[in-house]
Design a protein around this motif. Structure first.
Motif, short mmCIF file in Angstrom:
data_model
loop_
_atom_site.label_atom_id
_atom_site.label_comp_id
_atom_site.label_asym_id
_atom_site.label_seq_id
_atom_site.Cartn_x
_atom_site.Cartn_y
_atom_site.Cartn_z
N ASP A 169 8.42 -6.23 -4.51
CA ASP A 169 8.21 -5.37 -3.35
C ASP A 169 8.30 -3.90 -3.73
O ASP A 169 7.53 -3.06 -3.25
CB ASP A 169 9.24 -5.69 -2.26
CG ASP A 169 9.01 -7.06 -1.63
OD1 ASP A 169 7.89 -7.58 -1.77
OD2 ASP A 169 9.95 -7.60 -1.01
N LYS A 170 9.26 -3.57 -4.60
CA LYS A 170 9.40 -2.18 -5.05
C LYS A 170 8.15 -1.73 -5.81
O LYS A 170 7.64 -0.61 -5.60
CB LYS A 170 10.62 -2.04 -5.95
CG LYS A 170 11.96 -2.28 -5.25
CD LYS A 170 13.10 -2.22 -6.26
CE LYS A 170 14.43 -2.60 -5.61
NZ LYS A 170 15.54 -2.65 -6.61
N ALA B 49 -0.04 -4.73 -3.21
CA ALA B 49 -0.40 -3.33 -3.44
C ALA B 49 -1.92 -3.16 -3.43
O ALA B 49 -2.67 -4.08 -3.77
CB ALA B 49 0.16 -2.86 -4.78
N SER C 179 1.01 1.32 -4.43
CA SER C 179 0.17 1.70 -3.29
C SER C 179 0.18 3.21 -3.04
O SER C 179 -0.73 3.75 -2.41
CB SER C 179 0.61 0.95 -2.03
OG SER C 179 0.37 -0.43 -2.16
N GLU C 180 1.20 3.88 -3.50
CA GLU C 180 1.32 5.33 -3.29
C GLU C 180 0.54 6.14 -4.32
O GLU C 180 0.43 7.36 -4.21
CB GLU C 180 2.79 5.75 -3.32
CG GLU C 180 3.60 5.23 -2.13
CD GLU C 180 5.07 5.58 -2.23
OE1 GLU C 180 5.46 6.21 -3.25
OE2 GLU C 180 5.83 5.25 -1.32
N ALA D 31 5.10 -2.98 -5.57
CA ALA D 31 3.96 -2.90 -4.66
C ALA D 31 3.96 -1.57 -3.91
O ALA D 31 2.92 -0.93 -3.76
CB ALA D 31 3.99 -4.07 -3.67
N ALA D 32 5.12 -1.17 -3.43
CA ALA D 32 5.22 0.10 -2.69
C ALA D 32 4.86 1.27 -3.59
O ALA D 32 4.12 2.19 -3.19
CB ALA D 32 6.63 0.25 -2.13
N ALA D 33 5.38 1.27 -4.82
CA ALA D 33 5.12 2.37 -5.75
C ALA D 33 3.64 2.43 -6.15
O ALA D 33 3.04 3.51 -6.23
CB ALA D 33 5.99 2.23 -6.99
#
Length: 515
Positions: free
Chosen positions: A202-203, A308, A209-210, A205-207
């Motif tokens: 999850d971490k 992501a 996508s940014e 994926a968030a990174a």
């Protein structure tokens, strides 16, 4: 144990040990124990000021075994067996890292390892001829060096046959975590970390996508992807590479003797060189990430398995191919239990047993020749009426007394006893008669399947799943290019893939200029 040349090279490496270490050798009086002790004595003699050797002649655990630890600490890295062959590098790295020499892994990866808060006991079953095994051994060893809650043991299956039989291990590397089966086959440090660190996906994926949109995003990290990345980066444009496994199938290739200007090399060495070359440029390399969807919007969007979404003005698809499966009853059920795809890795586990090789091309005949020196007998089954392998290989195989070649043979079923392979069935395509062959191992070598399933509703594909490209690497979707084994390129060769990767990158650059 070590010859003069190896001693000289190892001695140079061992001067990089910063802090004192201890080597504890557990012996049980047999010849292999004597070999391991001799190896440890050679190592100690090369840097006696920083290395202390301890012997244990009445061990309570495995023997022969070598344990490595910082001086005064309980060992967390062990080698059950003699770490030579492909595992010699694993031994050298363990000595250096236990002695305080820094790892080359990314700093965020090192911090992630140190932050793990669970008791993790890794056991990795290997064969010394397995070229995939060292990556796994070195990954868990590094984790054990950095985190006091983690231990790692390499186990040579040939020396601990009882454990191999008890755990029904028929493919390497086989990894056990806290006594339970954890994974099988080649795994990178990042893959292992993501599996044990439940919040990592999850971490990531968030990174991901940014991230800002790329000019060129290459999907795939084999020879085609690496070439595309280098050619793109040299144009000074924002370049990213996202790959499930950097190196792709080349990582599983041993002898490479047709790479122009390099007389001989092997897959892992070539892959290391490719990655080093790519990282010489300003390339954003994102490993252990699998693409699952591609869509053209304002940008070309690539969705990853973890959710992501990466955006780019253009994309080069270089997802490569994988080993083709037989698709017969029993194949999936006994995969890793006698059905194998890497004779170099898993061949030693079938020492003295009867095996079969499916496929009469170069890969199949090479596999038969390699296995013949290990197993009792090899039966080659070729679907066609002639062998497709090079004549020199065919003559070699036919000269071996424990190799039989059967043509016009269509494999129809893998047979097992619920735990392991015991045989296979094939049909003679001329007579339509069914035959049974008693074997303990089946090595499948029947070609490649393009990794393009996630593109079937997006791009034009052939009926074999290959991406249709033109001479500039363009696909049916504007702004999307493709290269390498996943495309209609007629020859699946490393050097051809590199050339097509360069072509696709130049095609993408031309597209960016014009649009």
């Amino acid at each position: 144990m070590l010859d003069a040349n190896m001693k000289q090279q190892l001695g140079t490496y061992l001067q990089n040990i910063v802090n004192p270490i201890e080597i504890t050798v557990s012996t049980n009086g047999n010849d292999k124990s004597a070999e391991l002790l001799a190896l440890a004595q050679d190592i100690e003699s090369l840097n006696s000021s920083k290395i202390t050797l301890i012997t244990d002649e009445n061990p309570s655990g495995r023997a022969p075994q070598m344990a490595i630890s910082p001086k005064g600490e309980a060992p967390r890295v062990r080698f059950a067996g003699i770490p030579m062959g492909h595992e010699f590098t694993s031994l050298v790295l363990a000595l250096l890292q236990a002695g305080g020499h820094p790892s080359k892994a990314a700093q965020d990866t090192l911090e992630q390892i140190k932050g793990l808060d669970s008791e993790l006991n890794f056991e990795v079953y290997i064969s010394l001829s397995c070229h995939n095994c060292p990556d796994v051994v070195q990954a868990v060893n590094l984790m054990a060096v950095l985190n006091p809650k983690i231990t790692a043991t390499m186990i040579d299956g040939a020396l601990f046959q009882g454990e191999v039989d008890e755990r029904n291990i028929m493919a390497v590397p086989s990894v056990y975590l806290n006594g339970e089966h954890f994974g099988q086959g080649r795994m990178t440090l990042d893959e292992i970390l993501n599996k044990v660190d439940t919040g990592a996906s999850d971490k990531q994926a968030a990174a991901l996508s940014e991230k800002e949109a790329y000019d060129v995003l290459i999907v795939g990290g084999g020879p085609a992807g690496a070439a595309a990345a280098i050619y793109s980066a040299r144009k000074g444009i924002r370049t990213g590479v996202v790959a499930e496994r950097f190196g792709g199938q080349v990582s599983d290739t041993m002898a490479i003797e047709n790479f122009i200007s390099v007389k001989a090399t092997d897959g892992p060495k070539l892959v290391a060189g490719l990655e080093q070359h790519v990282l010489e440029y300003d390339v954003d390399l994102m490993k252990t990430q699998k693409a699952v969807r591609l869509e053209k919007k304002e940008f070309v969007e690539v969705e990853l398995e973890n959710g992501a979404i990466l955006k780019s003005k253009s994309v080069v698809l270089a997802t490569g191919a994988r080993w083709r499966e037989m698709n017969v009853p029993g194949e999936q059920e006994y995969r890793g239990k006698g059905v194998a795809y890497c004779p170099h890795c898993d061949g030693p586990l079938f020492k003295g047993k009867k095996t079969a090789v499916i496929g009469g091309g170069n890969s199949g005949i090479e596999a038969a020749i390699d296995l013949a020196g290990i197993v009792e007998h090899v039966t080659v089954l070729e679907f066609g009426d002639t062998l497709r392998a090079d004549d020199v290989l065919v003559k070699k195989a036919e000269s071996l007394p424990n190799v039989s070649i059967i043509k016009n043979a269509m494999t129809t079923e893998v047979l097992g006893d619920d735990e392991r392979v015991i045989g296979l069935k094939y049909t003679d395509r001329k007579t339509d008669e069914s035959h049974l062959v008693d074997v303990a191992g089946i090595f499948v070598q029947i070609g490649l399947v393009p990794n393009s399933e996630f593109l079937k509703d997006t791009l034009e594909l052939t009926n074999r799943g290959e991406i249709v490209v033109n001479g500039h690497g363009e696909t049916s979707l504007p702004g999307v290019f493709a290269a390498g084994d996943v495309t209609t390129a007629p020859y699946k060769q490393i050097i051809v893939s590199m050339g097509s990767g360069a072509t696709a990158a130049l095609g993408a650059f031309d597209y960016l200029i014009r649009h």
